[in-house]
Structure formats: structure tokens, C-alpha cells
Design a protein around this motif. Sequence first.
Motif, PDB file in Angstrom:
ATOM      1  N   TYR A 156       0.822  -1.226   0.000  1.00  0.00           N
ATOM      2  CA  TYR A 156       0.000   0.000   0.000  1.00  0.00           C
ATOM      3  C   TYR A 156       0.848   1.263   0.000  1.00  0.00           C
ATOM      4  O   TYR A 156       1.866   1.358   0.697  1.00  0.00           O
ATOM      5  CB  TYR A 156      -0.918   0.028   1.231  1.00  0.00           C
ATOM      6  CG  TYR A 156      -2.263  -0.608   0.972  1.00  0.00           C
ATOM      7  CD1 TYR A 156      -3.409   0.165   0.863  1.00  0.00           C
ATOM      8  CD2 TYR A 156      -2.368  -1.977   0.779  1.00  0.00           C
ATOM      9  CE1 TYR A 156      -4.638  -0.406   0.601  1.00  0.00           C
ATOM     10  CE2 TYR A 156      -3.593  -2.561   0.518  1.00  0.00           C
ATOM     11  CZ  TYR A 156      -4.728  -1.770   0.434  1.00  0.00           C
ATOM     12  OH  TYR A 156      -5.936  -2.350   0.168  1.00  0.00           O
ATOM     13  N   ILE A 187      -5.649  -7.210   8.271  1.00  0.00           N
ATOM     14  CA  ILE A 187      -6.776  -6.806   7.411  1.00  0.00           C
ATOM     15  C   ILE A 187      -6.663  -7.457   6.042  1.00  0.00           C
ATOM     16  O   ILE A 187      -5.561  -7.601   5.504  1.00  0.00           O
ATOM     17  CB  ILE A 187      -6.857  -5.258   7.296  1.00  0.00           C
ATOM     18  CG1 ILE A 187      -8.153  -4.833   6.592  1.00  0.00           C
ATOM     19  CG2 ILE A 187      -5.646  -4.663   6.615  1.00  0.00           C
ATOM     20  CD1 ILE A 187      -8.525  -3.374   6.811  1.00  0.00           C
ATOM     21  N   LYS A 217     -12.609  -6.618   4.546  1.00  0.00           N
ATOM     22  CA  LYS A 217     -13.404  -5.545   3.950  1.00  0.00           C
ATOM     23  C   LYS A 217     -14.369  -6.094   2.921  1.00  0.00           C
ATOM     24  O   LYS A 217     -14.013  -7.011   2.183  1.00  0.00           O
ATOM     25  CB  LYS A 217     -12.471  -4.575   3.209  1.00  0.00           C
ATOM     26  CG  LYS A 217     -11.814  -3.571   4.067  1.00  0.00           C
ATOM     27  CD  LYS A 217     -11.185  -2.513   3.185  1.00  0.00           C
ATOM     28  CE  LYS A 217     -10.203  -1.702   3.960  1.00  0.00           C
ATOM     29  NZ  LYS A 217      -9.528  -0.708   3.129  1.00  0.00           N
ATOM     30  N   ARG A 237     -13.835   0.954   3.531  1.00  0.00           N
ATOM     31  CA  ARG A 237     -13.275   2.275   3.824  1.00  0.00           C
ATOM     32  C   ARG A 237     -11.884   2.071   4.389  1.00  0.00           C
ATOM     33  O   ARG A 237     -11.590   1.021   4.961  1.00  0.00           O
ATOM     34  CB  ARG A 237     -14.131   3.007   4.868  1.00  0.00           C
ATOM     35  CG  ARG A 237     -15.562   3.174   4.420  1.00  0.00           C
ATOM     36  CD  ARG A 237     -16.305   4.075   5.374  1.00  0.00           C
ATOM     37  NE  ARG A 237     -15.825   5.459   5.285  1.00  0.00           N
ATOM     38  CZ  ARG A 237     -16.287   6.433   6.050  1.00  0.00           C
ATOM     39  NH1 ARG A 237     -17.199   6.193   6.963  1.00  0.00           N
ATOM     40  NH2 ARG A 237     -15.804   7.662   5.923  1.00  0.00           N
ATOM     41  N   PHE A 238     -11.039   3.082   4.262  1.00  0.00           N
ATOM     42  CA  PHE A 238      -9.673   2.938   4.764  1.00  0.00           C
ATOM     43  C   PHE A 238      -9.679   3.156   6.276  1.00  0.00           C
ATOM     44  O   PHE A 238     -10.102   4.189   6.771  1.00  0.00           O
ATOM     45  CB  PHE A 238      -8.725   3.923   4.082  1.00  0.00           C
ATOM     46  CG  PHE A 238      -7.304   3.488   4.210  1.00  0.00           C
ATOM     47  CD1 PHE A 238      -6.777   2.526   3.356  1.00  0.00           C
ATOM     48  CD2 PHE A 238      -6.488   4.008   5.205  1.00  0.00           C
ATOM     49  CE1 PHE A 238      -5.468   2.086   3.505  1.00  0.00           C
ATOM     50  CE2 PHE A 238      -5.177   3.584   5.354  1.00  0.00           C
ATOM     51  CZ  PHE A 238      -4.667   2.623   4.497  1.00  0.00           C
ATOM     52  N   VAL A 239      -9.231   2.145   7.004  1.00  0.00           N
ATOM     53  CA  VAL A 239      -9.220   2.231   8.472  1.00  0.00           C
ATOM     54  C   VAL A 239      -7.784   2.174   8.994  1.00  0.00           C
ATOM     55  O   VAL A 239      -6.892   1.657   8.312  1.00  0.00           O
ATOM     56  CB  VAL A 239     -10.057   1.103   9.117  1.00  0.00           C
ATOM     57  CG1 VAL A 239     -11.539   1.287   8.846  1.00  0.00           C
ATOM     58  CG2 VAL A 239      -9.598  -0.276   8.649  1.00  0.00           C
ATOM     59  N   LEU A 244      -2.739  -1.039  12.253  1.00  0.00           N
ATOM     60  CA  LEU A 244      -2.969  -0.728  10.833  1.00  0.00           C
ATOM     61  C   LEU A 244      -2.559   0.713  10.585  1.00  0.00           C
ATOM     62  O   LEU A 244      -2.896   1.606  11.374  1.00  0.00           O
ATOM     63  CB  LEU A 244      -4.432  -0.922  10.464  1.00  0.00           C
ATOM     64  CG  LEU A 244      -4.976  -2.326  10.680  1.00  0.00           C
ATOM     65  CD1 LEU A 244      -6.469  -2.371  10.417  1.00  0.00           C
ATOM     66  CD2 LEU A 244      -4.237  -3.329   9.792  1.00  0.00           C
ATOM     67  N   ASP A 245      -1.856   0.941   9.487  1.00  0.00           N
ATOM     68  CA  ASP A 245      -1.262   2.260   9.269  1.00  0.00           C
ATOM     69  C   ASP A 245      -1.787   2.968   8.026  1.00  0.00           C
ATOM     70  O   ASP A 245      -2.405   2.369   7.150  1.00  0.00           O
ATOM     71  CB  ASP A 245       0.253   2.120   9.104  1.00  0.00           C
ATOM     72  CG  ASP A 245       0.614   1.555   7.728  1.00  0.00           C
ATOM     73  OD1 ASP A 245       0.011   0.536   7.330  1.00  0.00           O
ATOM     74  OD2 ASP A 245       1.461   2.155   7.039  1.00  0.00           O
TER      75      ASP A 245
HETATM   76  N1  HPA Z   1      -6.015   0.263   6.392  1.00  0.00           N
HETATM   77  C1  HPA Z   1      -4.712  -0.058   6.545  1.00  0.00           C
HETATM   78  N2  HPA Z   1      -4.110  -0.980   5.792  1.00  0.00           N
HETATM   79  C2  HPA Z   1      -4.856  -1.603   4.857  1.00  0.00           C
HETATM   80  C3  HPA Z   1      -6.215  -1.302   4.659  1.00  0.00           C
HETATM   81  C4  HPA Z   1      -6.823  -0.327   5.473  1.00  0.00           C
HETATM   82  O1  HPA Z   1      -8.028  -0.001   5.362  1.00  0.00           O
HETATM   83  N3  HPA Z   1      -6.669  -2.098   3.659  1.00  0.00           N
HETATM   84  C5  HPA Z   1      -5.608  -2.868   3.283  1.00  0.00           C
HETATM   85  N4  HPA Z   1      -4.509  -2.569   3.971  1.00  0.00           N
END
Ligand code: HPA
Length: 269
Positions: A156, A187, A217, A237-239, A244-245
Motif C-alpha cells: 500500500y 486486514i 473488507k 473504507r480505509f481504516v 494498521l497504518d
Molecule cells: N487500512 C490499513 N491498511 C490496509 C487497509 C486499510 O483499510 N486495507 C488494506 N490494507
Amino acid sequence: MGGDQTSEHSFNPFTLLLSLQCVKFSTKACMTTLWSVGVWEEDNMADLVLQTEGGSGGIVIEDNWPGYSLELFSYPAHYAGDLECVVVPHGVIMDRTERLARDIMDDLGDHDIVVLCVLKGGYQFCADLVDKIKVLSCSSDRTIPMRVHFIRLKSYLNDQSTEDLHILGAEDLSFLQGKNVLIVEGIIGTGKTLKALLKHVEAFKPKMIKVAGLLVKRVPHNTTRLPHYIGFEIPNRFVVGYALDYNEYFRDLNHICVISESGKKKYKI
Ligand code: HPA
Ligand code: MG
């Protein structure tokens, strides 16, 4: 009996609130996923209510769930203004993880396993899950001897998945041959990462592979194979938070939150 041998489980009002207000437990058995290496049906992924073999598809958080106001919780002051809402409070994550540990114990008790922790996003979930399995191993007559191994995946940039998947620390996983492997992911988004990782791990011929994902997701047209153990099914949605970053920020946040537009701008690369 030592103090760490009993699992502390107190009533958590947020669990109740969450279940009353936003969460619908899925009763719809829409697909069967069988995948102890090689036995796997991939069907009906258009139906986005997830269901895994013998278990639940996780706690379903609906698309119209507005989340909890940040005012109701404490969080690091340096993230003031960077977050929109709390999607899953830390206490609820812990309660759900405790139940996943019990499901894993019921399925795998008395088997040796190698836990494959997928860094960086999976470190907190993996640590808490392993802790809870340890507690169960002390307090029941079944036990799971565990070895823990870490690999790192990166795909990402900002909030977008890139084609560029890097697997680090996974060059030689030959020690997995004939072993029971539990992959632990924070995730599962598009599912591309998990798919690539499974292909990589399967090549080392483990006896069995199970996957535990804290969050899955609901991504349209997702063709991913679902984890056996799912914490929560969440909107697309991006969390951030709970390891999680967003560009390495927000790992130091306990709750799982939605990042605000100004937060995205502030930490954009
Ligand atoms: N947040 C952080 N990392 C991730 C996400 C997200 O929503 N989706 C996949 N990698
Ligand atoms: Mg990340």
C-alpha cells in the motif's frame, strides 16, 4: 493457579451497544469455503455477506454504520483532527479476539502450529491472539504448542493498493513442510496480498494452512479466499489503528478508526 491462568472477561457495554446499534450477526449461510490446502471452493463472492466453514463470517459492521464519536473515547492527542470516527473500539477487538482464540483451540487443540504473523499490520492482532491462546492452553486440558514466525508484506502507498507486492522474510520457509500453519493478518482488503502469500506458503507443502484475519473488507468483486477465522467484516473504507497504518502513522492508536480527509492530506507521501 497463577494469576494469568484465568481469562478475565467482564461485561463490556460497548459490545452490547455495538451489537444493538450497528452490528447484524450474519445468519445467511451464503457460501461454503473449504480450504485445508487444496480443498477450496471459490464461489458466490458477489454476495458480500461472508460465511466460512464451521464458523461465523465475523461481526458484520454495516455500510451505514456512522461509527462512534471520537469524543466518547480516549486516543493520542497527536491524532486530534486526523480521524473521523471509531469503527471498532479496542475493548470489542479484545473480546472478539478472545472468542477467535477459543475457536482456534476447539479446532486445533493438541496440534503443534506455526503462527505466521504478517507484519506490520498484523502484529497487534497476532500478539493478542497468541496471548489468548496461551491463556486457554494454561486453563484447559487441551493445549496448542506454538512457534511464531514473522514475515513482512508491503503493497500500500497512501490508501491505495499497488501492484508492487513485496514479501520479506519469506525467502526460505522450508521449515513449514508438513507443519500446521496459522497465518495471522490484520486486514484483508482486495485479497490480492493474501492470495499471493498463500501461493507462496503452499509451495513449501505445509500439512494444513488456516488463516485468521481480524478485519475483512467488503470489497466489490473480491475474489479472495476468506479466512477461517474472521474478527469483523467491515465496509470498504480505509481504516487505521491497532497496528494498521496510513504511511506508517496510526499504528500507535488502540481503536480501529476511519481516517479523516485532513488526516489523509497531512500524512500523504
Ligand atoms: N487500512 C490499513 N491498511 C490496509 C487497509 C486499510 O483499510 N486495507 C488494506 N490494507
Ligand atoms: Mg500498511
